[in-house]
Design a protein around this motif. Structure first.
Motif, PDB file in Angstrom:
ATOM      1  N   ILE A 345       0.854  -1.187   0.000  1.00 53.14           N
ATOM      2  CA  ILE A 345       0.000   0.000   0.000  1.00 53.14           C
ATOM      3  C   ILE A 345       0.894   1.242   0.000  1.00 53.14           C
ATOM      4  O   ILE A 345       1.505   1.598   1.020  1.00 53.14           O
ATOM      5  N   PRO A 346       1.007   1.942  -1.135  1.00 55.82           N
ATOM      6  CA  PRO A 346       1.853   3.148  -1.221  1.00 55.82           C
ATOM      7  C   PRO A 346       1.095   4.413  -0.821  1.00 55.82           C
ATOM      8  O   PRO A 346      -0.138   4.474  -0.913  1.00 55.82           O
ATOM      9  N   TYR A 347       1.864   5.432  -0.425  1.00 55.01           N
ATOM     10  CA  TYR A 347       1.261   6.712  -0.064  1.00 55.01           C
ATOM     11  C   TYR A 347       2.335   7.803  -0.145  1.00 55.01           C
ATOM     12  O   TYR A 347       3.538   7.524  -0.143  1.00 55.01           O
ATOM     13  N   HIS A 348       1.863   9.056  -0.215  1.00 58.88           N
ATOM     14  CA  HIS A 348       2.741  10.220  -0.251  1.00 58.88           C
ATOM     15  C   HIS A 348       2.445  11.096   0.950  1.00 58.88           C
ATOM     16  O   HIS A 348       1.278  11.283   1.314  1.00 58.88           O
ATOM     17  N   SER A 350       3.053  14.948   2.438  1.00 54.16           N
ATOM     18  CA  SER A 350       3.510  16.309   2.148  1.00 54.16           C
ATOM     19  C   SER A 350       4.158  16.956   3.368  1.00 54.16           C
ATOM     20  O   SER A 350       4.768  18.022   3.251  1.00 54.16           O
ATOM     21  N   GLN A 351       4.014  16.326   4.532  1.00 50.99           N
ATOM     22  CA  GLN A 351       4.633  16.825   5.757  1.00 50.99           C
ATOM     23  C   GLN A 351       4.909  15.642   6.688  1.00 50.99           C
ATOM     24  O   GLN A 351       4.348  14.558   6.517  1.00 50.99           O
ATOM     25  N   ASP A 352       5.764  15.873   7.662  1.00 49.04           N
ATOM     26  CA  ASP A 352       6.062  14.824   8.637  1.00 49.04           C
ATOM     27  C   ASP A 352       4.788  14.472   9.391  1.00 49.04           C
ATOM     28  O   ASP A 352       4.047  15.360   9.853  1.00 49.04           O
ATOM     29  N   SER A 353       4.533  13.161   9.521  1.00 54.30           N
ATOM     30  CA  SER A 353       3.269  12.735  10.135  1.00 54.30           C
ATOM     31  C   SER A 353       3.416  11.379  10.823  1.00 54.30           C
ATOM     32  O   SER A 353       4.287  10.577  10.462  1.00 54.30           O
ATOM     33  N   GLU A 354       2.535  11.142  11.770  1.00 57.76           N
ATOM     34  CA  GLU A 354       2.342   9.809  12.340  1.00 57.76           C
ATOM     35  C   GLU A 354       1.380   9.084  11.409  1.00 57.76           C
ATOM     36  O   GLU A 354       0.294   9.587  11.096  1.00 57.76           O
ATOM     37  N   VAL A 355       1.765   7.903  10.950  1.00 56.24           N
ATOM     38  CA  VAL A 355       0.987   7.211   9.922  1.00 56.24           C
ATOM     39  C   VAL A 355       0.465   5.883  10.454  1.00 56.24           C
ATOM     40  O   VAL A 355       1.227   5.054  10.961  1.00 56.24           O
ATOM     41  N   ILE A 356      -0.846   5.679  10.313  1.00 55.90           N
ATOM     42  CA  ILE A 356      -1.492   4.415  10.661  1.00 55.90           C
ATOM     43  C   ILE A 356      -2.409   4.037   9.510  1.00 55.90           C
ATOM     44  O   ILE A 356      -3.162   4.874   9.000  1.00 55.90           O
ATOM     45  N   GLN A 407      -7.595   2.240   4.997  1.00 53.11           N
ATOM     46  CA  GLN A 407      -7.733   3.671   5.304  1.00 53.11           C
ATOM     47  C   GLN A 407      -6.437   4.184   5.936  1.00 53.11           C
ATOM     48  O   GLN A 407      -5.886   3.555   6.838  1.00 53.11           O
ATOM     49  N   ILE A 408      -5.962   5.324   5.453  1.00 52.70           N
ATOM     50  CA  ILE A 408      -4.760   5.936   6.005  1.00 52.70           C
ATOM     51  C   ILE A 408      -5.148   7.105   6.914  1.00 52.70           C
ATOM     52  O   ILE A 408      -6.081   7.859   6.628  1.00 52.70           O
ATOM     53  N   ASN A 409      -4.436   7.223   8.021  1.00 49.68           N
ATOM     54  CA  ASN A 409      -4.566   8.356   8.931  1.00 49.68           C
ATOM     55  C   ASN A 409      -3.180   8.951   9.106  1.00 49.68           C
ATOM     56  O   ASN A 409      -2.289   8.330   9.700  1.00 49.68           O
ATOM     57  N   ALA A 410      -2.970  10.144   8.552  1.00 44.18           N
ATOM     58  CA  ALA A 410      -1.670  10.813   8.608  1.00 44.18           C
ATOM     59  C   ALA A 410      -1.909  12.267   8.989  1.00 44.18           C
ATOM     60  O   ALA A 410      -2.298  13.075   8.136  1.00 44.18           O
ATOM     61  N   GLY A 411      -1.706  12.602  10.266  1.00 42.36           N
ATOM     62  CA  GLY A 411      -2.035  13.947  10.726  1.00 42.36           C
ATOM     63  C   GLY A 411      -3.520  14.187  10.597  1.00 42.36           C
ATOM     64  O   GLY A 411      -4.341  13.411  11.109  1.00 42.36           O
ATOM     65  N   ASP A 412      -3.887  15.238   9.895  1.00 40.71           N
ATOM     66  CA  ASP A 412      -5.306  15.546   9.688  1.00 40.71           C
ATOM     67  C   ASP A 412      -5.870  14.879   8.433  1.00 40.71           C
ATOM     68  O   ASP A 412      -7.047  15.071   8.102  1.00 40.71           O
TER      69      ASP A 412
END
Length: 423
Positions: A345-348, A350-356, A407-412
């Protein structure tokens, strides 16, 4: 003085005088045949042959297809030069194009393609005002050959009498370096390096057709960080250094500090010239470029000697990396899809984030949660750094075929996509 015109013919001969016969004799059966003294110009050919007279054929025959330049058929072979056979092999020069003023550099000539040679000979010319030839060496593919380096005449800009021949029987057909030349640059300018009087031969003394291109060398006095000597130091200069990164015993402008090795120090020298606002202008593959620059930054941080120059170069590299980051955070399509039993599962970011990344079944129940941790901005698209799911639940059970959601959760940022398992 009038006898021939009035005297009747003897013996009852009614034939008119010879000099007036054709004019006086009426044509037979409507024959409009011209007088004999004009016959060759208008007389139709015998036996129905419509071919014009030989001495006027080429001039009278109109060219085919409107071609007004094609020579007559009976003269074409003599005037048309024979066509050269197309060659499936060629000489390839090393990719040195611009060199520093008052420096030495190596130029390698490699043989590629389909060939079979037992020996060769050539002369080489160059601009003696711009370059001086220092030495000549045989290449690897004829390492076991008898080699004559020829005579160097730097006043004329010419190497004459170079030759090489295998000792014993056989031929070589493996591509590789055929010849190495070491030059010294004397003044700014250009020099075309050409091969003349070149012959390649096989073991049966039959000449082999080899394509022989010319090589243009530019001698410049640009600053070392302007690798391509175009007057501007930018990302393209960094790329030229990166293309040779890790190579040793090299020469040319990519070796910006002239230590014979392309490494992080050469990248730092180029980066110093960028300035704080440096950014690439044209990039067709930002993901791969981002990964490469990111590696440069990490390597620069490891190798830093603490000097102001090194810190400046590293700062510029970070600025380039920043300019290459994704414009927005995005969840990409998993691959492969459909899959069995694993997928990426790839993703981009744009800012530093906690990713789940959470994986749901069709009832909305979370069956697996992939905690990627805190990650810096960038492209997480390869199998090495994207999220990986092996098709199992949190308990390690293999899920059944069907549709699932991730589903990705990265910051907001939150986004959901669909994937399918087929067994």
């Amino acid at each position: 003085d009038k006898e021939d015109g009035t005297k009747p013919p003897k013996d009852g001969n009614t034939k008119p005088p010879a000099d007036k016969e054709d004019a006086a004799k009426p044509p037979k059966d409507g024959n409009t045949k011209p007088p004999a003294d004009k016959e060759d110009g208008t007389k139709p050919p015998k036996d129905g042959d419509t071919k014009p007279p030989a001495d006027k054929e080429d001039a009278a025959k109109p060219p085919k297809d409107g071609d007004t330049t094609k020579p007559p058929a009976d003269k074409e072979d003599a005037s048309k030069p024979p066509k050269d056979e197309e060659s499936s092999s060629q000489i390839i020069f090393s990719n040195t194009e611009a060199v520093n003023l008052n420096s030495s550099f190596d130029l390698h000539l490699s043989l590629s393609g389909d060939f079979r040679i037992a020996g060769w000979q050539t002369d080489i010319t160059y601009n003696p005002e711009v370059l001086r030839l220092l030495s000549v060496a045989g290449g690897e593919i004829l390492a076991d050959a008898f080699f004559q380096e020829g005579t160097i005449d730097n006043e004329a800009g010419r190497l004459e009498g170079l030759s090489s021949a295998l000792l014993g029987q056989g031929t070589i057909s493996t591509p590789g370096v055929l010849l190495s030349l070491t030059f010294e640059s004397l003044k700014e300018g250009e020099s075309v390096i050409q091969l003349e009087n070149t012959i390649f031969s096989d073991d049966m003394s039959e000449e082999q057709k080899i394509s022989l291109p010319d090589k243009l060398i530019r001698v410049v006095s640009s600053i070392p960080c302007d690798v391509n000597a175009d007057g501007i130091t930018n990302i393209f200069d960094l790329i030229l250094v990166a293309q040779k990164f890790g190579q040793k015993n090299v020469s040319g402008r990519a070796d910006t500090n002239n230590d014979g090795e392309i490494n992080i120090f050469d990248l730092i020298i180029v980066a110093q010239c960028f300035g704080q606002s440096a950014a690439p202008t044209t990039l067709k593959e930002p993901i791969s470029m981002f990964s490469m620059v990111n590696n440069w930054v990490q390597l620069a941080e490891q190798e830093s000697d603490g000097s102001a120059e090194f810190k400046k170069g590293t700062t510029v590299l970070r600025g380039i990396l920043e300019s290459l980051k994704p414009k927005k955070t995005a969840l990409m399509a998993n691959y492969p899809n459909p899959f069995n039993p694993e997928t990426w599962i790839p993703y981009h970011l744009s800012q530093d984030s906690e990713v789940i990344i959470n994986i749901y079944d069709t009832t909305g129940k979370i069956i697996r949660s992939l905690d990627m941790g805190f990650q810096s901005f960038g492209y997480y698209a390869s199998r090495d750094n994207s999220a990986y799911w092996d098709g199992r639940t949190e308990n390690g059970e293999q899920v059944s075929s069907g549709t699932y959601f991730y589903q990705i959760n990265a910051g907001d940022y939150t986004e959901t996509r669909k994937m399918v398992i087929l067994k």
